[in-house]
Scaffold this motif. Structure first.
Motif, short mmCIF file in Angstrom:
data_model
loop_
_atom_site.label_atom_id
_atom_site.label_comp_id
_atom_site.label_asym_id
_atom_site.label_seq_id
_atom_site.Cartn_x
_atom_site.Cartn_y
_atom_site.Cartn_z
N VAL B 687 0.85 -1.19 0.00
CA VAL B 687 0.00 0.00 0.00
C VAL B 687 0.89 1.24 0.00
CG1 VAL B 687 -1.79 1.26 1.24
CG2 VAL B 687 -1.76 -1.25 1.28
N HIS B 688 0.60 2.11 -0.96
CA HIS B 688 1.39 3.34 -1.05
C HIS B 688 1.04 4.25 0.14
CE1 HIS B 688 3.20 7.01 -2.63
NE2 HIS B 688 3.89 6.21 -3.44
N ASP B 690 0.52 7.25 0.37
CA ASP B 690 -0.53 8.24 0.10
C ASP B 690 -1.93 7.65 0.25
OD1 ASP B 690 1.56 9.82 -0.43
OD2 ASP B 690 1.30 9.84 -2.63
N ASP B 691 -2.02 6.29 0.13
CA ASP B 691 -3.34 5.66 0.22
C ASP B 691 -3.72 5.33 1.66
OD1 ASP B 691 -3.52 5.81 -2.48
OD2 ASP B 691 -2.68 3.80 -2.81
N HIS B 693 -5.06 6.47 5.10
CA HIS B 693 -5.80 7.60 5.66
C HIS B 693 -5.69 7.58 7.17
CE1 HIS B 693 -7.43 7.62 1.64
NE2 HIS B 693 -7.75 6.35 1.81
N THR B 701 -7.17 2.00 5.08
CA THR B 701 -6.94 2.11 3.65
C THR B 701 -8.12 1.45 2.96
OG1 THR B 701 -5.42 1.73 1.81
CG2 THR B 701 -5.63 -0.03 3.42
N GLU B 730 6.11 2.29 -0.39
CA GLU B 730 4.98 1.38 -0.16
C GLU B 730 5.25 0.58 1.12
OE1 GLU B 730 5.14 -0.81 -3.76
OE2 GLU B 730 3.44 0.24 -4.65
#
Lengths: 138, 792
Positions: B687-688, B690-691, B693, B701, B730
């Protein structure tokens, strides 16, 4: 060394009979029903057969009576005495056993000495018979 | 082989018999006239009885014997099988199973069992139209006679023996004496006491008297029996008991040798060694003559086959051999002169003519002491001899398919499995060794050879692992078998009509898995019976068949076994579940109302949840589905419930095939490696950053359209470093199942999967619920295996 085949469908009884007969100094083998016993007998040549059969009556696949009848149809060279041991104490069973060709009939549970004495006599084993006679009531 | 082994064998076989009897009794309710079934059933009970006879298990033998006689009559078509019989037999077999447990625990049956066993035997015999239960008299002293130590004082002489006019202990010191007092109503039961008494085996003497004085002829009821028979028999005590087995309650039998002679009777002299030896020869001869006479009769019966004649000839020859005196050897010579194909008549003639002489009768021979006691019918000194050269092979079942079955204790299998587990781990060290040979010792050749050898050992080890798993596999049918009885008994108790359908009972799984399943499944079925299936009238009103159905099916899917329990009962009312959960304080009211119906139904898995308003003995007691869930999860299984209100309920259990080997995913966090059980892993994703939350303290996510909460393994385990990203920013996320939702675990690295032998944590570490256990890796390191459910 005499060889005895114990034929019974109850594992506990097979163990008990083999223990008693084995302690008296004989070689024992077992079969779990008449059919398996016949297969065993059929595989043997005339000079390596058993010297005595100890046979139960009520067994699956082939009962004791049928086994003895079948056995008695084999050649004379294959004939050995048969001792039937069963819990049935009804006289007709004794008759059926003799009709089938059994040589004697004991009621289960046979006292160890009774069993050994009878087996010893049918095997012609005097020493074992005398030893067993000590424990049998006259 | 020794006594213990014989007893173990007895217990093993008794349990097998009882289990099969139970099964057959249920089958027979569906096909009460199937001769095959009836024969099977009879033979099983017959075997059980025969085995009891080898020991002094009178209480058990009494019950089983009664069952055997009953089944014998049914088998012969003299009686029709009915429900009363089924109940009586099931009850008797249940009790017998208890006795087997008692034997296993104490090696014997308590005397207190006599009352209950007589009661059960009488109940069975009542169905035979046998005498109703008489008050249990003291058990016939046959067993004591066989097992009484020689030092035990002789039993006192009962009054009825003393009252006999001629003193039987003088004339027949070795005989057994018996008294048979038929009950007054016996004529109405088709009994013939006089005939029965006269046909006693080995009868020497019969004395007929009355039980009470005869009334005046005018008042006498000629249809009531008032006779009392006293007899003397030289047959073994067991024969006499067996002869009177249908009226066992009305018989007393004792060996005279065990009685203290009444006062005034002369004591028999003790025997000298010489006398004893003489007596043994006498015994041998008498028995030989009995057999000899049997042979003569056998030949005179007519119709004897040549084979029988040959066998008789051999038997006679052996008898002469055993007698081995002068006359015998002469007889042997003359026998040899007979033609090989001698006819039955000719041989019979010869045998009658050459019957060995009887020795002088030894009526004055002194009585001898009976065998010193042991619970087995064999003298103690003989029974304790060392095991012979071969232990008797363990028996196989009746089925030719199981013809060459070897029964092995489970602990041996477990030991073997542990060893194989260690072997698997030990072989994993070889690749490391090869690597060291190459890098550390610069032995490339050697490294290659080690690798080649490793490949061979690896294959063998895998085969061994597979083989041992196969050994431990059992069909689930072994536990399904119990359900028939359960459903039958409970549905009767509740007045419901329920049929049980079983499918896929041949599906196999590891023995431990199967055994841990029994209780949860029974609980589930009880719930179905108790809460699921409605009363027949309710069902009819709802437009359903009056008879409810519970369907238990098993099947295998890849490396899992799936078991489903479906009922077509009332289903679960989500509203009622919500209320109960609120009432019991398991869930706040506002939360309860937000749950969907499917979610609400799941509340029944909460500890302490029970909808039973009254605590019945069937289910309830505050023990509910949470126990089922715990038990299933303990063996790495899972349980799912779905229910349609008004239509029925379905519980689906998913279980591992085996618990021996666990497949884990190896992950790394803060430089440490951990294992996560594969069956809890949903997926592994990157998971990056930026993804991810951030919401207050929580991180989430979105994966495949669903919000997945994220937790860093580093935080959960209080590791010293935070999760690290790769060069593409990531994070490695391991998505695992925790209860009903998925949670993403942030880790540093994925390392692929491995088969391990999971060992639970022991001692002080057992309290660490966050770990499922440990495993030894091939390089000798220890892998901690996580338990994500507890961790989260």
């Amino acid at each position: 060394m005499s060889r005895i085949l114990v034929i019974d469908d109850a594992a506990t009884v097979r163990m008990y009979h083999r223990k008693i007969l084995g302690d008296a100094g004989w070689d024992t083998e077992e079969a779990i029903n008449g059919l398996e016993a016949l297969e065993k007998v059929g595989m043997l040549t005339d000079d390596e057969g058993f010297d005595l059969y100890v046979v139960d009556i009520n067994m699956p696949k082939m009962d004791g009576f049928t086994f003895v009848r079948e056995l008695r149809q084999l050649s004379a060279a294959r004939q050995t005495p048969v001792m039937m041991v069963s819990t049935e104490a009804q006289s007709q069973d004794t008759q059926t056993a003799f009709d089938a060709g059994a040589n004697c009939y004991l009621i289960k549970p046979a006292k160890p000495q009774e069993l050994v004495l009878t087996a010893a006599l049918l095997l012609g084993d005097r020493a074992a018979a005398l030893k067993a006679a000590e424990g049998v009531r006259p | 082989m020794n006594q213990t082994e014989l007893l173990d064998q007895f217990i093993l076989e008794a349990r097998e018999c009882l289990e099969q009897v139970g099964q057959r009794l249920l089958d027979i309710e569906k096909a009460p006239t199937d001769p095959e079934l009836l024969n099977d059933l009879f033979r099983l009970v017959h075997t059980l009885k025969g085995n009891c006879g080898l020991f002094e298990f009178k209480a058990m033998e009494r019950v089983v014997h009664a069952g055997e006689d009953l089944l014998d009559r049914v088998r012969q078509g003299a009686l029709a099988y009915n429900n009363d019989m089924a109940d009586a037999l099931l009850e008797a077999m249940d009790y017998t199973a208890q006795l087997v447990d008692q034997i296993e625990r104490d090696g014997k049956i308590a005397a207190s069992a006599d009352g209950r066993s007589t009661q059960l035997a009488s109940a069975l015999r009542a169905l035979l139209n046998a005498p109703p239960p008489a008050p249990p008299i003291a058990a016939a002293p046959s067993s004591q006679a066989a097992a009484a130590p020689a030092t035990e004082p002789a039993s006192p002489c009962p009054a009825w023996v003393e009252a006999l006019p001629d003193q039987p202990w003088r004339t027949h010191p070795q005989a057994v004496i018996w008294r048979y007092q038929p009950e007054p109503e016996c004529f109405f039961k088709g009994e013939d006491p006089w005939l029965l008494a006269r046909q006693t085996p080995g009868l020497l003497h019969l004395h007929v008297g009355t039980q009470t004085d005869w009334p005046d002829l005018a008042d006498a009821d000629c249809y009531r029996c008032n006779l009392s028979f006293i007899g003397l028999s030289d047959a073994p005590l067991a024969y006499v008991e067996d002869h009177f087995r249908c009226v066992a309650e009305q018989l007393e039998v004792l060996p005279l040798s065990r009685l203290a002679p009444p006062s005034g009777a002369a004591q028999a002299p003790t025997s000298t060694a010489e006398q004893a030896a003489q007596r043994h020869i006498q015994t041998l001869r008498q028995r030989a003559l009995q057999i000899w006479d049997d042979q003569v009769q056998l030949l005179n019966r007519g119709g004897a086959r040549p084979g029988t004649v040959a066998a008789v000839r051999r038997a006679l020859h052996q008898l002469l051999q055993a007698l081995s005196d002068d006359t015998a050897s002469q007889a042997q010579d003359s026998m040899a002169a007979l033609p090989a194909d001698v006819s039955a008549a000719a041989l019979g003639h010869w045998a009658a003519a050459h019957r060995p002489a009887d020795l002088a009768s030894t009526e004055d021979s002194p009585p001898e002491v009976t065998d010193p006691g042991s619970p087995w019918p064999m003298p103690a000194d003989e029974a304790l001899t060392s095991p012979g050269q071969d232990a008797a092979r363990r028996g196989a079942g009746d089925d030719p398919a199981h013809h060459k079955v070897l029964k092995v204790g489970q602990e041996k299998i477990d030991r073997l499995m542990d060893l194989i587990g260690e072997m698997v781990v030990a072989k994993n060290a070889l690749p490391y060794l090869a690597q060291r040979a190459e890098t550390h010792f610069q032995q490339r050749e050697l490294a290659r050879e080690i690798k080649a050898q490793y490949a061979v050992i690896n294959r063998i080890a895998e085969d061994m692992q597979h083989a041992i798993m196969q050994v431990r596999m059992m069909p689930v049918g072994t536990i399904f078998q119990r359900f028939g009885r359960l459903v039958r008994d409970i549905s009767r108790k509740l007045g419901k009509d329920v049929q049980l359908v079983i499918e896929g009972e041949d599906t196999e799984a590891d023995k431990n898995v199967i055994e841990s399943l029994a209780d949860p499944l029974i609980h589930i079925i009880r719930n179905s019976l108790d809460h699921g299936i409605e009363m027949p009238d309710v069902r009819t009103r709802a437009g359903k068949a009056a008879q409810g159905t519970i369907r238990v099916s098993a099947r295998q899917e890849s490396d899992r076994v799936l078991i489903e329990i479906n009922d077509d009962g009332a289903g679960i009312d989500p509203q009622r579940i919500r209320q109960k959960a609120i009432e019991r304080g398991l869930i706040p009211e506002d939360k309860a109302q937000t749950l969907s119906d499917t979610e609400a139904v799941q509340l029944i898995f909460l500890p302490g949840f029970s909808t039973a308003d009254t605590i019945s003995d069937l289910s309830g007691r505050g023990v509910g589905m949470d126990v089922v869930r715990t038990a299933v999860e303990r063996i790495n299984g899972s349980v799912e419930l779905s229910s349609q209100f008004g239509k029925g309920t379905c519980l689906r259990l998913s279980l591992p095939l085996s618990m021996a080997v666990t497949n884990v995913m190896i992950i790394e966090a803060a430089g440490r490696r951990f294992g996560v059980p594969m069956d809890l892993i949903v997926e592994t994703v990157r998971v990056h950053t930026d993804d991810i939350h951030h919401f207050k303290q929580a991180r989430t996510t979105v994966l495949r359209g669903r919000i997945v909460p994220l937790q860093a393994l580093h935080d959960l385990l209080a590791l010293e470093a935070p999760p690290v990203m790769n060069e593409d920013s990531e994070y490695a996320v391991l998505v695992v199942r925790a209860g009903h939702e998925s949670v993403g675990l942030l880790v540093d690295l994925f390392h692929g999967s491995s088969d391990i032998i999971l060992k639970p944590l022991e001692g002080v570490l057992a309290g660490l619920t966050g770990f499922a256990g440990t495993a030894l890796m091939g390089d000798g390191s220890v892998l901690m295996v996580l338990n994500p459910k507890e961790l989260l």
